[in-house]
Every structure is written in structure tokens, then in C-alpha cells.
Design a protein around this motif. Structure first.
Motif, short mmCIF file in Angstrom:
data_model
loop_
_atom_site.label_atom_id
_atom_site.label_comp_id
_atom_site.label_asym_id
_atom_site.label_seq_id
_atom_site.Cartn_x
_atom_site.Cartn_y
_atom_site.Cartn_z
N ASP A 138 -0.08 -13.12 2.64
CA ASP A 138 -0.99 -12.84 3.76
C ASP A 138 -0.83 -11.39 4.23
OD1 ASP A 138 -1.95 -15.41 3.74
OD2 ASP A 138 -0.65 -16.12 5.37
N ARG A 139 0.43 -10.97 4.28
CA ARG A 139 0.71 -9.60 4.74
C ARG A 139 0.08 -8.57 3.77
NH1 ARG A 139 6.89 -7.87 6.13
NH2 ARG A 139 6.90 -9.92 7.11
N MET A 140 0.17 -8.88 2.47
CA MET A 140 -0.44 -7.99 1.47
C MET A 140 -1.95 -7.96 1.67
SD MET A 140 0.03 -8.09 -2.66
CE MET A 140 -1.08 -7.16 -3.76
N ALA A 141 -2.55 -9.13 1.87
CA ALA A 141 -4.01 -9.20 2.09
C ALA A 141 -4.42 -8.39 3.30
CB ALA A 141 -4.43 -10.66 2.26
N ALA A 142 -3.57 -8.38 4.32
CA ALA A 142 -3.88 -7.66 5.57
C ALA A 142 -3.89 -6.15 5.38
CB ALA A 142 -2.87 -8.05 6.66
N HIS A 143 -3.32 -5.67 4.26
CA HIS A 143 -3.35 -4.23 3.99
C HIS A 143 -4.75 -3.74 3.61
CE1 HIS A 143 0.78 -2.64 4.22
NE2 HIS A 143 1.15 -3.88 3.97
N GLY A 144 -5.65 -4.67 3.32
CA GLY A 144 -7.05 -4.29 3.13
C GLY A 144 -7.35 -3.62 1.80
N GLY A 145 -6.69 -4.07 0.74
CA GLY A 145 -7.07 -3.60 -0.59
C GLY A 145 -6.24 -2.47 -1.16
N ARG A 146 -5.31 -1.93 -0.38
CA ARG A 146 -4.42 -0.89 -0.94
C ARG A 146 -3.04 -1.07 -0.31
NH1 ARG A 146 -7.75 4.78 -0.81
NH2 ARG A 146 -6.26 5.35 -2.41
N CYS A 147 -2.00 -1.01 -1.13
CA CYS A 147 -0.65 -1.02 -0.57
C CYS A 147 0.32 -0.46 -1.59
CB CYS A 147 -0.23 -2.44 -0.17
SG CYS A 147 0.17 -3.54 -1.55
N ASP A 148 1.54 -0.25 -1.15
CA ASP A 148 2.62 0.07 -2.08
C ASP A 148 3.34 -1.25 -2.32
OD1 ASP A 148 5.01 0.72 -3.36
OD2 ASP A 148 5.12 2.68 -2.39
N PHE A 149 3.05 -1.88 -3.45
CA PHE A 149 3.56 -3.23 -3.68
C PHE A 149 5.09 -3.29 -3.63
CE2 PHE A 149 4.85 -6.85 -6.35
CZ PHE A 149 4.18 -7.88 -5.68
N ALA A 150 5.75 -2.23 -4.11
CA ALA A 150 7.22 -2.22 -4.09
C ALA A 150 7.72 -2.26 -2.65
CB ALA A 150 7.75 -0.99 -4.82
N ARG A 151 7.23 -1.31 -1.84
CA ARG A 151 7.77 -1.16 -0.48
C ARG A 151 7.25 -2.21 0.50
NH1 ARG A 151 7.36 5.45 -0.51
NH2 ARG A 151 9.13 5.76 -1.91
N ASP A 152 6.00 -2.65 0.28
CA ASP A 152 5.38 -3.55 1.26
C ASP A 152 5.62 -5.03 0.97
OD1 ASP A 152 4.33 -1.36 2.62
OD2 ASP A 152 2.53 -1.32 1.36
N VAL A 153 5.89 -5.36 -0.29
CA VAL A 153 6.06 -6.78 -0.65
C VAL A 153 7.36 -7.01 -1.43
CG1 VAL A 153 5.04 -8.78 -1.84
CG2 VAL A 153 3.55 -7.08 -0.74
#
Length: 424
Positions: A138-153
Motif C-alpha cells: 500500500d505504501r508503495m502504491a501511495a508513491h504514485g507510480g515512482r519510488c526507490d524500491f530499495a529505500r522505500d520498500v
């Protein structure tokens, strides 16, 4: 014959592991030309470099013949070892965890927590881990289509699981992550304690020692708390555990917490980040997985092999021995290269391909024998649950910039994996 200087220098260079290609080329050359030979690097005692999977397994199988604890368990230069021995009353180790122990201590200390990490006990955690995984999706989805998968998840999800098992409150998780990255990323200016390139041995050891002391201060307070009020967590098992009828020694107890709090999440984080990096570069593999989620176990084993977060351990011979047709002398030091064992052409067809259908996939990323990783079942379970929750919701994923690996030669993996994605 000794290993050519340039190759020997490459396999101990933290920057070569960050590069990936350089380290693969060096180990491919060694497996072909000098699969078991001696490296002589300026400032280090000579050491055998064990590159083939069969030889690594042979060493790991014989833990009375090849000891963990007599000499440093990770590659350390002469000056660094001398300083640690002076600091630790003759011991070459700043900490004394299961990794630095030989029998009978290793067996006795491992038995303390072994039941916690068995699959039948871990099943009780499955529902809670799934809740945690869902919250991160859910938190990844809340990033709105862009994130740093390593740092954020990838860094945060296994951290949360392991800290909950250990009994560390959520408010302290950022501190635990920072200390873990300082410990394993001591050669990386972006991650180490100083925030700059380490200039000399004194500065490097001082930085690591400060990090270890911070861990010990934290876990000392936790031990006192769990002795007063035991709970149903791993910290209570360590705080109140006994070996041979005696409470754990202070160094051993603190080291037990440190290995649970660091290796317990960092290796899983590295593997998870590396898996999504591989999938983002291979849309056809991503689609195949989406179409058939029964391939998740294959994804997990291949990503563990692919990333191999623990790059090496050292062993020392307790007697003269023969290994891979070479004579090893009593006291000799051996560098076991797990990434090399996991790219061994004698074991894997196309070892440099990311193949989730690879079967069998008998990698050595968790080690082997008596010292096989205690947390391997928990790590697999965490990854399985995350992919079961994430893949059905993830419609597409691609890189959104250049991923990068940590600069380290002991435990490392991706430190940044920027992605663009669509989710529902």
C-alpha cells in the motif's frame, strides 16, 4: 603459483563489488585459471581463494577441520587485525556471534534460538507478516507510480518483520537501519558513520567500533528490561538464555542481538531489491511471473543466487589438509567466495542469466553445513509473502534511473533501485 596481483586486488576491492561486472570477470578468470590458489595482497596475510562451489561445500562440510573463530572471520588486513586483538584481549573479533564461534560453543549458542527459526514455528507469524507486507505494498502504491524500491520498500519491510520478532519497538527501526548500514557499509562514503571515504585503518576500525558500541548500549538496556519482564520475543530468549547452566556472557549476548538485528534483515533487503531490479530489466520474466504466481519460489531462489548478499567468509585450517587437489597447511587462511560459487559454470547452465525456472538451484548463498544461515526459512517466507502481495497488484515496472550497489566486500547488495510502475 600465486594469483596475479591485479586479480587479487580486485576480489578484495569494495568498489569492484559495487561495479558487479568487474567482480564477475575476476572470479570467472579464477574459476577457469586458478580455482584454488593463494592471493598475496600488500598489507594482508596470504590467503587461499576458494572459487568453485564444490570446494566451498567441502570446506563448509568440515567445520572441525576449517574453523571460523581462530582467525578473523571476514577479510581483515594485518594492521586491522593487530588493532582488534589489542582492543579485545587477544581475540581477532570485535563481536562474538555464531559466525565467530566453533564447537562446542557454536552448537550450544545456536541451539538457544534454533526453535524460533524452524518452519513450524514461523507459520504462526505468517498472518502478521502478511499484514506487514500488505502495508508496504500500500505504501508503495501511495508513491504514485515512482519510488526507490530499495529505500522505500526493500530495506524497510524485512527490517520491520525482524524487529518485531526481536522485540524492538517500531520507533527505533530507523536507528537500527542506520547502524546496520554503518556496520556493513563501512567502506561506502554514503552509508558509513563518517559520511566520507575512510582514510586509514584507525579511522575505519574506530567507526565500526563506535557503531558496535551503539548497538551494545541499546541492547544492554533491552536485556535488563527483558530480565525484569520477559515477553514472547527473541530478545527475551537471549536475555534469559543459558549455556551450560550459565547466563550468556555479555559479549556473546550483545553479539547475538547484533547479528539478529543486522544480518536478519539486511540480506533479505538486498535480495528483494535485487529481484525487482532484475524484473524491471526483464519485462518478459515479469509477465511470466504475473501469469503464473506458482513461479514465486523459483524467483526467490534465483534472486538469492543472483544477489548473493554475503560475499565471503574466512576459515582457517586446524590441521594439514587436501582440498581440490591442493595441499592446505595447518593455520592457512581461506577466503570462501559465495558469489563465485553461485556463478560456477560446473554447476549452472548460463550462470550469468537470471532464470526463475532454474532447477535444481542449489546455491551457496546461505552457506552450508553447521553454519548454514539460521534465518534462511524466515527470509524465504518474508520474500514469498511480499511477492504474493505485490505481484498481483503490480501491472508494470521499469527502471527510472540508474540503480547502484553498495560499496562493500562483505555484505552488500543494491542501495538504490529507482523504478516507475503501475499499480491497482
Amino acid at each position: 603459483m600465486t594469483i596475479p596481483t591485479d586479480v587479487a586486488n580486485t576480489i578484495i576491492d569494495p568498489k569492484a563489488y559495487a561495479d558487479g561486472r568487474r567482480i564477475d570477470e575476476a572470479f570467472s578468470w579464477l574459476r577457469r585459471e586458478a580455482p584454488l590458489d593463494v592471493a598475496e595482497v600488500e598489507g594482508f596475510y596470504p590467503f587461499w581463494v576458494v572459487t568453485r562451489q564444490a570446494d566451498i561445500l567441502e570446506v563448509e562440510r568440515q567445520n572441525e577441520l576449517f574453523h571460523n573463530g581462530d582467525r578473523p572471520t571476514t577479510l581483515t588486513n594485518i594492521e586491522g587485525e593487530k588493532k582488534v586483538r589489542e582492543m579485545m584481549g587477544g581475540s581477532p573479533h570485535l563481536v562474538r556471534s555464531l559466525v565467530q564461534m566453533d564447537n562446542p560453543d557454536h552448537h550450544a549458542y545456536r541451539r538457544l534460538t534454533q526453535a524460533w527459526f524452524m518452519p513450524q514455528n514461523l507459520r504462526q507469524l505468517e498472518a502478521r507478516i502478511r499484514e506487514i507486507a500488505r502495508s508496504f505494498v500500500d505504501r508503495m502504491a501511495a508513491h504514485g507510480g515512482r519510488c526507490d524500491f530499495a529505500r522505500d520498500v526493500a530495506f524497510l519491510y524485512p527490517l520491520h518483520v525482524v524487529m518485531e520478532v526481536l522485540g524492538v519497538p517500531e520507533i527505533d527501526e530507523p536507528r537500527m537501519l542506520k547502524l546496520t548500514q554503518e556496520l556493513f557499509g563501512s567502506a561506502d562514503p554514503e552509508l558509513n558513520r563518517t559520511g566520507e571515504a575512510i582514510a586509514d585503518i584507525d579511522q575505519g576500525i574506530a567507526a565500526i567500533q563506535e557503531t558496535v558500541m551503539d548497538f551494545m548500549t541499546y541492547f544492554n538496556a533491552m536485556t535488563e528490561d527483558r530480565r525484569r519482564q520477559p515477553r514472547n520475543d527473541l530478545a527475551s530468549v537471549i536475555a534469559n538464555g543459558q549455556v551450560d547452566g550459565q547466563p550468556l556472557g555479555h559479549l556473546e549476548a550483545m553479539s547475538y542481538y547484533i547479528i539478529a538485528a543486522t544480518a536478519g534483515h539486511d540480506t533479505t533487503s538486498n535480495t528483494t531489491a535485487g529481484a525487482l531490479w532484475a524484473l524491471a530489466e526483464r519485462p518478459e520474466v515479469f509477465r511470466a511471473l504475473k501469469d503464473d504466481l506458482s513461479q514465486i519460489p523459483g524467483l526467490i531462489e534465483e534472486s538469492i543466487r543472483w544477489v548473493t548478499p554475503v560475499k565471503h567468509f574466512m576459515r582457517s585450517a586446524t590441521a594439514d589438509a587436501e582440498l581440490g587437489g591442493r595441499k592446505i597447511a595447518k593455520g592457512d587462511w581461506l577466503f570462501l567466495s559465495y558469489p563465485s560459487g553461485n556463478r560456477d559454470e560446473a554447476v549452472y547452465a548460463d550462470p550469468f542469466e537470471f532464470d526463475i525456472a532454474r532447477s535444481p538451484n542449489k546455491h551457496v548463498a546461505f552457506g552450508y553445513g553447521a553454519h548454514i544461515c539460521l534465518g534462511q526459512h524466515l527470509a524465504r517466507m518474508e520474500m514469498r509473502i511480499l511477492w504474493e502481495e505485490l505481484l498481483p497488484r503490480l501491472e508494470s515496472v521499469e527502471l527510472d534511473g540508474t540503480p547502484a550497489n553498495m560499496t562493500a566486500n562483505f555484505v552488500c547488495g543494491p542501495k538504490t533501485v529507482p523504478v516507475r510502475f503501475k499499480m491497482h
